[in-house]
Design a protein around this motif. Structure first.
Motif, short mmCIF file in Angstrom:
data_model
loop_
_atom_site.label_atom_id
_atom_site.label_comp_id
_atom_site.label_asym_id
_atom_site.label_seq_id
_atom_site.Cartn_x
_atom_site.Cartn_y
_atom_site.Cartn_z
N ASN A 149 0.81 -1.22 0.00
CA ASN A 149 0.00 0.00 0.00
C ASN A 149 0.84 1.27 0.00
O ASN A 149 0.38 2.32 -0.42
CB ASN A 149 -0.92 0.02 1.22
N LEU A 150 2.07 1.17 0.49
CA LEU A 150 2.93 2.35 0.56
C LEU A 150 3.13 2.98 -0.82
O LEU A 150 3.19 4.20 -0.94
CB LEU A 150 4.30 1.98 1.13
N ALA B 59 11.45 4.50 5.45
CA ALA B 59 11.61 4.08 6.84
C ALA B 59 10.65 2.94 7.15
O ALA B 59 10.99 1.98 7.84
CB ALA B 59 11.38 5.26 7.78
N GLN B 60 9.42 3.02 6.63
CA GLN B 60 8.46 1.95 6.85
C GLN B 60 8.86 0.67 6.13
O GLN B 60 8.74 -0.42 6.67
CB GLN B 60 7.07 2.40 6.38
N GLY C 292 11.00 -4.75 6.21
CA GLY C 292 12.15 -5.57 5.84
C GLY C 292 11.83 -6.88 5.14
O GLY C 292 12.16 -7.95 5.61
N LYS C 293 11.22 -6.78 3.97
CA LYS C 293 10.86 -7.98 3.23
C LYS C 293 12.08 -8.56 2.51
O LYS C 293 12.85 -7.83 1.91
CB LYS C 293 9.80 -7.60 2.19
N SER C 294 12.27 -9.87 2.60
CA SER C 294 13.27 -10.47 1.71
C SER C 294 12.79 -11.81 1.17
O SER C 294 12.21 -12.62 1.89
CB SER C 294 14.65 -10.58 2.35
N GLU C 295 13.04 -12.00 -0.11
CA GLU C 295 12.58 -13.21 -0.79
C GLU C 295 13.71 -14.22 -0.89
O GLU C 295 14.83 -13.86 -1.20
CB GLU C 295 12.06 -12.85 -2.18
N GLY C 296 13.39 -15.46 -0.62
CA GLY C 296 14.42 -16.49 -0.66
C GLY C 296 13.77 -17.87 -0.63
O GLY C 296 12.69 -18.05 -1.19
N ALA C 297 14.47 -18.79 0.01
CA ALA C 297 13.97 -20.17 0.00
C ALA C 297 14.34 -20.87 1.30
O ALA C 297 15.31 -20.52 1.96
CB ALA C 297 14.57 -20.93 -1.17
N THR D 244 7.33 8.17 12.62
CA THR D 244 7.11 7.71 11.25
C THR D 244 7.19 6.19 11.11
O THR D 244 6.78 5.65 10.11
CB THR D 244 8.11 8.31 10.25
N THR D 245 7.76 5.51 12.10
CA THR D 245 7.78 4.06 11.97
C THR D 245 6.72 3.42 12.85
O THR D 245 5.69 2.98 12.36
CB THR D 245 9.16 3.47 12.28
#
Length: 948
Positions: free
Chosen positions: A204-205, A217-218, A223-228, A677-678
């Motif tokens: 949504n950001l 900052a949000q 802190g999304k990270s894609e992996g396995a 803000t966070t």
RNA sequence: GCCGUGGUGGCGGAAUUGGUAUACGCGUACGACUCAGAAUCGUAUCCUUCACCGGUUGAGGGUUCGAGUCCCUCCCACGGCACCA
């Protein structure tokens, strides 16, 4: 000092009180609704400069919008639960409720003295049972829908105060109250499952028109990270270690596996050195947050007799337990790839573990890029760097027929060892025959156009670092001497030479450290079996498939721990049945009141546990054996929905009426401090989203716009603090110069739409008072000030029209500094008028525009000018748009982009007319030197540029 | 270290879409009023120059008729995150 600000303020306040000017009729359909929200304060007792800046300046916009015909909701309340009240209670043995109530009363008076036009009929106070009734009701709804849950988790614990601390109460790893280093403990606590919403909160950001820094900052917080996930079997056992990685492409480079000390397998695995492993786990759990962040030196222990099996090739690798792996992120276990990860590289170096490169950096020589249509030749090269340790210089070749400086390179012969071929090339090209290998710097891939051979080269290079062992040197063949000259260059000279190697940027830092450094970017896979030669990014999901892994996404964001072992907070509306199972308190028993018979000196137990009344209440309502929940809610929960309650603050049936929320949400503009803000912003967004999913809120996102204001510093430019003695008390200035002066000063100090720092300048405040005095003086000077006769004055009418437009537009951008500047310029114009040409009409327009900034003085002057009712009911000055464009415009004449003069023209004058007028100017003619301009750029009303 | 935002006179800052850089205010200097001061008013105030000319938006390059504004490289300041695999 002219006007009597005390008298004027008192009179204005009395007048407004009788008119109830600022009460917003939420059901009014005749005007556009506008919801202007400012973060509600904690009732600490006294207003400081930060409060003035937050409320007085936002108030300017509220008043401006009302004048411009909006139905403005500008509410206020108090975020009244929280630690300071409890600390005051412990210190002074007073009731936190009484303490809070007294502070609220005092702050209300100060806010009124500021001239803030808050709608007090919508006031909410979070510690009021009529408010926290609905905080509890909403919590119950979240629990019923699985968004709130009880689970065990590590928490911050202060061993001196014997209590759990919120993250924000831990400062540099120490308790904010007593300074004791905090520990981690595992406790069963209440959580709100914000992680379920992580992806939506992130997505949504993109659509929100907020400043990039707030959104970033949000994003960082989420802190999304894609992996396995990949599973490593434990050799000789049915157990497996599941790791999370974002770099499955480096799987062939795994040389060991690491478990966090908290990992469940650590306790159960059959390590031969069990005692040693246990000792390490205990030791790392005793480490405080502070020790962990201060000392990043890696430590670990190897459980003997345990090996993990690489799922892609069956290789057995050792297992380690080390606290550089976090138990709370991913699976608490990682596959270590020291060749391509800084942390693993550091650990491997310390424990002497093998480093296996599987990704080769790829570089193209941009000065000699491969050319189309030329033959492509693949080569296997050595790339030898030789350092002379005695002189700290590097052996380089300066080419005689090419503009190149290089290290020593050459092809590797069939079946030849790269080190041998490097030594051979060094000897052939430079004569040195006594060099020793210091480090293997790995493999690189590079491509370029070899002009001396007319072909494209695509090379795999083995990069080797040598040191000169002796000066012994053979004769160099005439062939080689003809091609290049061998020289010794210092590091600086090497950098300055612009070495003819595309991979210089990768190799050189390794040379300076005389060791391989982890390469963490993408590249071409090597040493990776069937995947050799493929691009790492492209191949990574195929590697996951080959290893039987599973794609997944991880977030840095943790679930929101909302339990607090504190007294002064909203009681968590839960009771436990005799079996210990939690039940939310049924709606008919809400509000679930905070007990008053409580001892809140810190003892290690939640203060509510000392309440007899609470226990009796639970037994009475639920029966024998039922027990209360003793924890209270984090105060961020209270403030995550207050903006909805403002719409319906006295509703005893619902938290807010649905139709009102449909009409008034999202908040049009939310003004607040950068420090929120966070957490606060994210929590409010999460709450709204969760309520939206439960069909309890009409919108997913609560705030259409968000503005973060700056900070007011002390007169010395440093952050205000008692120890520095630079604290400014705005009330003193308000007493001396008047509230209006302070308001105008704060508006003028800098742009309100960005989080900068502005010093409080004493001269600046005084000059604002001077500005207001000049206005009063001007009104006094107007002879016909109550006259209804309008006299046309074209220039003044136009100046008023421009000011009306500019101040309104600047307000929309939260730029009150330029708005004030426009008023000052307008005043300068009006002061030039003679007494007879000064009319009440123009002054009334001026005073209406002054009113948002200086509401008291404007009211006073409005009466002097014979205005009807209150100036705060007067509409914003209207103007004829044609007036803005009318008259003559100044067109700047440039020759070749340099300003040479200006001409006065009608804004719509044709180009031919402009050109003729411009050529008539002497400086223009002389700059052109009599020649005809070859090109004419004409922007009507702005600029005429003649290019010779 | 990574990400973000910004850098304009002695100071706070202005320039909304690429179109007169330094608006508005502070400070400073000189002048007026005054026995005198305070207050007030007036004039000047980016650098260079008597003036014309010329130069200037952290540094360097580029795009453009024209750049504070757009692009590239670098420096500095502030904010956020930071052993997050």
């Amino acid at each position: 000092m002219n006007h009597d600000h005390k008298k004027i303020e008192e009179e204005a306040r009395a007048k407004w009180a009788g008119l109830s000017l600022y009460e917003c009729n939420l059901e009014d359909e005749s005007k556009d609704p506008y919801y202007l929200l400012v973060e509600f304060p904690y009732p600490s007792g006294d207003l400081h400069t930060g409060h003035w800046y937050a409320f007085a300046v936002t108030d300017i916009y509220a008043r401006m919008l009302r004048a411009r015909g909006k139905n403005v909701l500008f509410p206020i309340g108090f975020d009244a639960f929280g630690l300071p009240a409890e600390n005051a209670a412990i210190r002074n043995k007073i009731d936190p409720a009484e303490w809070t109530k007294g502070n609220i009363e005092r702050m209300k008076k100060q806010l009124e003295a500021m001239g803030a036009s808050f709608d007090w009929s919508k006031e909410v106070v979070t510690c009021d049972p009529a408010y926290y009734h609905w905080t509890q009701w909403l919590f119950a709804k979240l629990f019923e829908h699985g968004v709130a849950e009880r689970k065990e988790a590590p928490v911050k614990w202060c061993p001196k105060d014997q209590t759990v601390l919120a993250n924000e109460q831990v400062i540099d790893g120490r308790c904010e109250r007593c300074g004791t280093e905090v520990e981690e403990k595992r406790l069963t606590q209440w959580f709100l499952k914000i992680t379920q919403y992580a992806d939506r909160l992130l997505k949504n950001l993109d659509a929100l028109p907020w400043r990039e820094e707030i959104k970033e900052a949000q994003r960082a917080w989420i802190g999304k990270s894609e992996g396995a996930y990949l599973d490593f079997k434990i050799a000789g056992s049915e157990e497996k270690i599941r790791v999370f990685t974002t770099r499955p492409d480096t799987l062939f480079g795994v040389t060991y596996v690491v478990l966090a000390p908290e990992h469940p397998l650590v306790a159960s695995m059959p390590a031969q050195n069990r005692a040693e492993v246990d000792a390490y786990v205990t030791q790392s759990q005793k480490k405080t947050e502070r020790e962990r962040s201060e000392n990043k030196e890696k430590t670990g222990v190897k459980p003997e007799g345990i090996a993990a099996v690489n799922p892609v090739n069956g290789e057995e690798v050792p297992v380690f337990v080390a606290d550089y792996v976090l138990g709370s992120y991913g699976t608490g276990a990682v596959m270590a790839v020291p060749a391509h990860d800084e942390r693993d590289g550091e650990f491997a170096k310390k424990y002497n573990l093998p480093i296996r490169q599987v990704v080769a950096p790829v570089r193209t020589d941009m000065r000699n890029p491969p050319q189309e249509g030329k033959r492509n030749v693949a080569r296997y090269n050595v790339f030898a760097i030789v350092r002379d340790p005695k002189t700290d210089k590097y052996l380089c070749l300066i080419w005689k027929h090419e503009p190149w400086t290089t290290f020593i390179t050459g092809g590797i012969d069939e079946g030849e060892d790269p080190v041998d071929s490097a030594k051979r090339e060094i000897r052939e090209e430079t004569g040195y025959r006594d060099v020793a290998l210091v480090a293997d710097l790995g493999i690189t891939k590079s491509s370029w156009f070899a002009s001396h051979k007319g072909e494209n080269r695509s090379a795999t290079n083995s990069v080797l670092f040598f040191e000169l062992a002796s000066d012994a040197r053979d004769e160099v063949s005439a062939d080689e001497v003809a091609k290049h000259e061998a020289v010794w260059l210092t590091a600086e000279a090497v950098e300055a030479a612009g070495m003819q190697h595309a991979e210089f940027d990768v190799v050189w830092p390794m040379v300076r450290r005389r060791a391989y450094q982890p390469y963490t970017d993408a590249g071409i896979l090597v040493n990776s079996g069937a995947f050799d030669g493929r691009e790492s990014e492209e191949a990574k999901w195929d590697v996951v498939a080959a290893a039987g892994g599973e794609r997944t996404t991880q977030y840095r964001l943790r679930d929101w721990l909302v339990s607090r072992q504190r007294y002064w907070g909203c009681p968590i509306p839960v009771v436990y049945d005799p079996a210990g199972k939690p039940h939310v308190i049924p709606a008919e028993h809400l509000p679930w009141l905070l007990p008053t018979d409580v001892d809140f000196t810190p003892t290690g137990e939640a203060p509510l546990a000392s309440s007899k009344e609470l226990k009796e209440r639970v037994t009475r309502i639920f029966g024998e054996g039922w027990t209360p929940e003793y924890d209270t809610l984090d105060t961020f929960v209270d403030s995550s929905w207050y903006f909805a309650r403002y719409l319906d603050p006295r509703n005893a049936e619902q938290f807010a009426d649905q139709n009102r929320m449909k009409k008034w949400l999202p908040v049009d503009r939310y003004s607040g401090g950068a420090e929120h803000t966070t957490m606060h912003l994210l929590y409010s967004r999460f709450f709204t989203m969760a309520l939206y999913d439960l069909a309890l809120a009409p919108v997913e996102e609560p705030f259409a716009e968000r503005f973060s204001r700056g900070l007011i510093m002390g007169p010395d430019g440093a952050k205000m603090s008692k120890s520095k003695g630079n604290v400014v008390n705005p009330d003193e200035f308000a007493a001396k110069y008047g509230a209006d002066t302070v308001r105008v000063y704060l508006a003028f100090i800098g742009p309100y739409n960005e989080p900068g720092n502005y010093p409080w300048q004493l001269d600046g405040v005084a000059s604002m008072r001077k500005f207001l005095d000049r206005i009063e003086c001007l009104v006094e000077r107007c002879r016909s000030r109550t006259s209804a006769v309008s006299v046309k004055n074209f220039d003044i009418d136009r100046a008023l029209a421009m000011a009306s437009k500019k101040i309104a537009e600047d307000g929309d951008r939260f730029k009150f500094n330029t708005g004030v500047a426009a008023l000052m310029s307008l005043l300068n114009e009006l002061e030039k008028l003679s007494e007879s040409s000064l009319t009440a009409f123009m002054l009334r327009d001026f005073v209406i525009m002054l009113a948002p900034f200086a509401p008291h003085l404007a009211e006073h002057l409005w009466e002097k000018l014979g205005g009807e009712g209150s100036v705060h009911q007067a509409p914003w000055p209207a103007y004829d748009p044609a007036l803005l464009a009318a008259g003559e415009a100044t067109v700047v004449v440039q020759v070749a982009g340099k300003r040479r003069g200006e001409i006065a023209l009608a804004p719509d004058a044709p180009e031919a007319e402009a050109l003729a007028a411009a050529l008539a100017l002497a400086p223009v003619a002389s700059a052109l030197g009599g020649a005809e301009p070859s090109r004419v750029i004409y922007v009507p009303g702005r600029i005429l540029n003649l290019v010779p």
